[in-house]
Design an enzyme around this catalytic site. Structure first.
Site, PDB file in Angstrom:
ATOM      1  N   SER A  89     -19.815 -13.231 -23.952  1.00 23.75           N
ATOM      2  CA  SER A  89     -20.110 -13.009 -25.368  1.00 23.75           C
ATOM      3  C   SER A  89     -20.296 -14.340 -26.090  1.00 23.75           C
ATOM      4  O   SER A  89     -19.445 -15.228 -25.990  1.00 23.75           O
ATOM      5  CB  SER A  89     -18.947 -12.237 -25.998  1.00 23.75           C
ATOM      6  OG  SER A  89     -19.146 -12.113 -27.381  1.00 23.75           O
ATOM      7  N   THR A 104     -35.691  -3.407 -28.808  1.00 22.27           N
ATOM      8  CA  THR A 104     -36.333  -4.696 -29.074  1.00 22.27           C
ATOM      9  C   THR A 104     -35.286  -5.799 -29.100  1.00 22.27           C
ATOM     10  O   THR A 104     -34.267  -5.678 -29.800  1.00 22.27           O
ATOM     11  CB  THR A 104     -37.082  -4.635 -30.426  1.00 22.27           C
ATOM     12  OG1 THR A 104     -38.014  -3.569 -30.345  1.00 22.27           O
ATOM     13  CG2 THR A 104     -37.793  -5.939 -30.733  1.00 22.27           C
ATOM     14  N   THR A 161     -18.365  -6.335 -25.903  1.00 20.53           N
ATOM     15  CA  THR A 161     -17.973  -4.926 -25.834  1.00 20.53           C
ATOM     16  C   THR A 161     -19.076  -4.104 -25.174  1.00 20.53           C
ATOM     17  O   THR A 161     -18.810  -3.276 -24.289  1.00 20.53           O
ATOM     18  CB  THR A 161     -17.689  -4.393 -27.256  1.00 20.53           C
ATOM     19  OG1 THR A 161     -16.620  -5.169 -27.815  1.00 20.53           O
ATOM     20  CG2 THR A 161     -17.305  -2.923 -27.240  1.00 20.53           C
ATOM     21  N   CYS A 187      -8.907  -7.557 -32.565  1.00 17.85           N
ATOM     22  CA  CYS A 187      -9.298  -6.146 -32.629  1.00 17.85           C
ATOM     23  C   CYS A 187      -8.115  -5.252 -32.940  1.00 17.85           C
ATOM     24  O   CYS A 187      -8.267  -4.174 -33.489  1.00 17.85           O
ATOM     25  CB  CYS A 187      -9.907  -5.694 -31.312  1.00 17.85           C
ATOM     26  SG  CYS A 187     -11.275  -6.721 -30.835  1.00 17.85           S
ATOM     27  N   ASN A 242      -7.359 -12.701 -23.214  1.00 12.82           N
ATOM     28  CA  ASN A 242      -7.602 -13.188 -24.571  1.00 12.82           C
ATOM     29  C   ASN A 242      -6.328 -13.521 -25.335  1.00 12.82           C
ATOM     30  O   ASN A 242      -6.339 -14.330 -26.239  1.00 12.82           O
ATOM     31  CB  ASN A 242      -8.428 -12.165 -25.363  1.00 12.82           C
ATOM     32  CG  ASN A 242      -7.946 -10.746 -25.190  1.00 12.82           C
ATOM     33  OD1 ASN A 242      -7.745 -10.274 -24.062  1.00 12.82           O
ATOM     34  ND2 ASN A 242      -7.750 -10.050 -26.290  1.00 12.82           N
ATOM     35  N   HIS A 291     -20.177 -15.340 -29.254  1.00 10.69           N
ATOM     36  CA  HIS A 291     -19.382 -15.833 -30.397  1.00 10.69           C
ATOM     37  C   HIS A 291     -18.043 -16.428 -29.979  1.00 10.69           C
ATOM     38  O   HIS A 291     -17.328 -16.991 -30.801  1.00 10.69           O
ATOM     39  CB  HIS A 291     -19.211 -14.740 -31.464  1.00 10.69           C
ATOM     40  CG  HIS A 291     -18.218 -13.665 -31.165  1.00 10.69           C
ATOM     41  ND1 HIS A 291     -16.937 -13.674 -31.673  1.00 10.69           N
ATOM     42  CD2 HIS A 291     -18.306 -12.543 -30.428  1.00 10.69           C
ATOM     43  CE1 HIS A 291     -16.293 -12.584 -31.282  1.00 10.69           C
ATOM     44  NE2 HIS A 291     -17.108 -11.885 -30.512  1.00 10.69           N
TER      45      HIS A 291
HETATM   46  C1  LIG Z   1     -11.583 -10.378 -23.260  1.00 10.48           C
HETATM   47  C2  LIG Z   1     -12.537  -9.841 -24.254  1.00 10.48           C
HETATM   48  N1  LIG Z   1     -13.415  -8.904 -23.877  1.00 10.48           N
HETATM   49  C3  LIG Z   1     -14.308  -8.393 -24.729  1.00 10.48           C
HETATM   50  C4  LIG Z   1     -14.345  -8.771 -26.041  1.00 10.48           C
HETATM   51  C5  LIG Z   1     -15.346  -8.163 -26.961  1.00 10.48           C
HETATM   52  O1  LIG Z   1     -16.427  -9.012 -27.184  1.00 10.48           O
HETATM   53  P1  LIG Z   1     -17.325  -8.826 -28.504  1.00 10.48           P
HETATM   54  O2  LIG Z   1     -16.482  -9.233 -29.656  1.00 10.48           O
HETATM   55  O3  LIG Z   1     -18.494  -9.724 -28.277  1.00 10.48           O
HETATM   56  O4  LIG Z   1     -17.734  -7.395 -28.547  1.00 10.48           O
HETATM   57  C6  LIG Z   1     -13.439  -9.753 -26.483  1.00 10.48           C
HETATM   58  C7  LIG Z   1     -13.445 -10.184 -27.913  1.00 10.48           C
HETATM   59  O5  LIG Z   1     -12.488 -10.082 -28.608  1.00 10.48           O
HETATM   60  C8  LIG Z   1     -12.514 -10.295 -25.567  1.00 10.48           C
HETATM   61  O6  LIG Z   1     -11.626 -11.210 -25.942  1.00 10.48           O
END
Ligand SMILES: Cc1ncc(COP(=O)(O)O)c(C=O)c1O
Length: 385
Positions: A199, A237, A71, A325, A151, A201
């Site tokens: 990202s 940091t 994000t 989300c 996603n 995770h």
């Molecule tokens: C396509 C996409 N962009 C951005 C994000 C956001 O990443 P983060 O969860 O590391 O903020 C996600 C996560 O759900 C995602 O699937």
């Protein structure tokens, strides 16, 4: 036994990542900006991680800026370019209608500050038509942002072609590659983009850490101001343990990429084919190819997606109804709506996203349970009517 089929929401952390992060937390607690031994130890961890992430995406390590996740990387790319290019008179931004909220809501925020924004429409394939981009680009477009892989449905966009079209108008190009990095080969030069978000995770690394790759020479203003960290591009940091974890996850993903991609595609294809065969009234959303190998999105006629998710969870199987989300909102998926799917498809769809730990036996168990659950839910819906 619990089955986790929601790897696009997040992934379990690789034990090797946990081991490194623990060691860094315990031993390498220096501030990476400090000149003394402790600081240099921490800085060495950052350097290692930067090289590992660079190698994974074919980028120079110095062009990577660590962020607090995908994000933040998306926000930095869009807001940073918008701010840098504002004095040039460019006041227009373009994104696809199926972007993650991190991109869509950033565009909305900039629209409130006077930026013109355009969302590229899509058809039921879930793939952006390059001609559509050509049609909406103007001389004042500052940035185009189109995600590499979606996603919710997993479709892969023709990024290289879209970036070429944007560049022909002097427009910068950002891709949110959060769902493609570590699932398919990603090479910044082959994609021809200026900025790319990732990202940790989403590929067995820790949450709250990611990176924005910024091609050398790209005009961008730091959105996080403060000290001179990350070559003046992201103050604060550095979260050394998390960044070290990202590095290990990236290095491990690279060695497993080809074999794991094939394995997951075979599992996903079998699961998808069998659901369509065994459960009448089901359909796969979006084009089957090109798609990341781990994702499928299936509509089940006559069954509310939330009810199906809960029923599967009661059987120990975790799937999702689209993006984590936006779950809990009961809003139909903005991705499926943008693809023009009818409401019975947008409201009745589940996303199954596979990952490292998933096995044939788990897919078998899912296929064994699903038909009965769907029949039961359909009969309940009919009674309720
Ligand atoms: C396509 C996409 N962009 C951005 C994000 C956001 O990443 P983060 O969860 O590391 O903020 C996600 C996560 O759900 C995602 O699937």
């Amino acid at each position: 036994m619990r089955i986790y089929f929601d790897h696009n929401a997040t992934t379990p952390v690789d034990p090797a990542v946990v081991e490194t992060m623990t060691a860094v937390l315990r031993d390498d607690y220096g501030n990476a900006s400090s000149v003394h031994h402790f600081g240099q130890q921490a800085k060495a961890r950052l350097d290692d991680a930067r090289s590992a992430v660079g190698t994974l995406i074919g980028a120079e390590a110095s062009e990577l800026v660590f962020t607090g996740g995908g994000t933040e990387a998306d926000n930095f790319a869009i807001r940073g370019v918008a701010e840098a290019l504002e004095p040039t008179g460019r006041r227009h931004l373009i994104a696809s209608a199926i972007e993650h909220e991190a991109v869509l809501n950033t565009l909305k925020a900039l629209a409130r500050r006077g930026w013109r924004t355009t969302l590229l429409p899509l058809d039921a394939s879930g793939i952006v038509d390059p001609e559509r981009l050509e049609g909406v680009l103007t001389d004042d477009t500052a940035l185009v942002s189109v995600m590499h892989a979606n996603n919710e449905i997993g479709t892969i966009q023709p990024i290289a072609e879209l970036a070429r079209i944007a560049h022909a108008r002097g427009t910068l190009f950002h891709t949110d590659a959060v769902q493609s990095v570590a699932k398919i080969p990603v090479d910044v030069a082959a994609l021809g983009v200026d900025l790319l978000s990732l990202s940790a995770h989403k590929f067995n690394g820790p949450k709250g850490v990611g990176a924005l790759w910024i091609k050398r020479g790209t005009r961008i203003t730091a959105t996080m101001t403060g000290g001179k960290h990350e070559r003046n591009r992201r103050a604060g940091t550095e979260n050394v343990p998390a960044i070290a974890g990202l590095g290990v996850a990236a290095a491990r993903a690279r060695t497993k990429l080809a074999a794991e991609g094939q394995r997951l595609a075979a599992l996903r294809d079998r699961l998808e084919r069998s659901v369509i065969e065994r459960v009448p009234g089901t359909a796969v959303n979006g084009a089957p190819e090109p798609r990341v190998p781990n994702t499928t999105n299936i509509s089940v006629d006559g069954v509310e997606a939330e009810s199906l998710l809960i029923a599967l969870d009661l059987e120990g199987i975790a799937v999702s109804t689209g993006s984590a989300c936006s779950s809990g909102t009961l809003e139909p998926s903005h991705v499926l709506r943008a693809m023009g799917l009818p409401s019975h498809r947008t409201q009745n769809s589940i996303r199954i996203s596979l990952g490292a730990g998933n096995t044939d036996a788990e897919v078998d168990l899912f296929l064994e349970k699903l038909p009965g659950i769907v029949t039961k839910l359909r009969s309940l819906t009919r009674v309720a009517r």
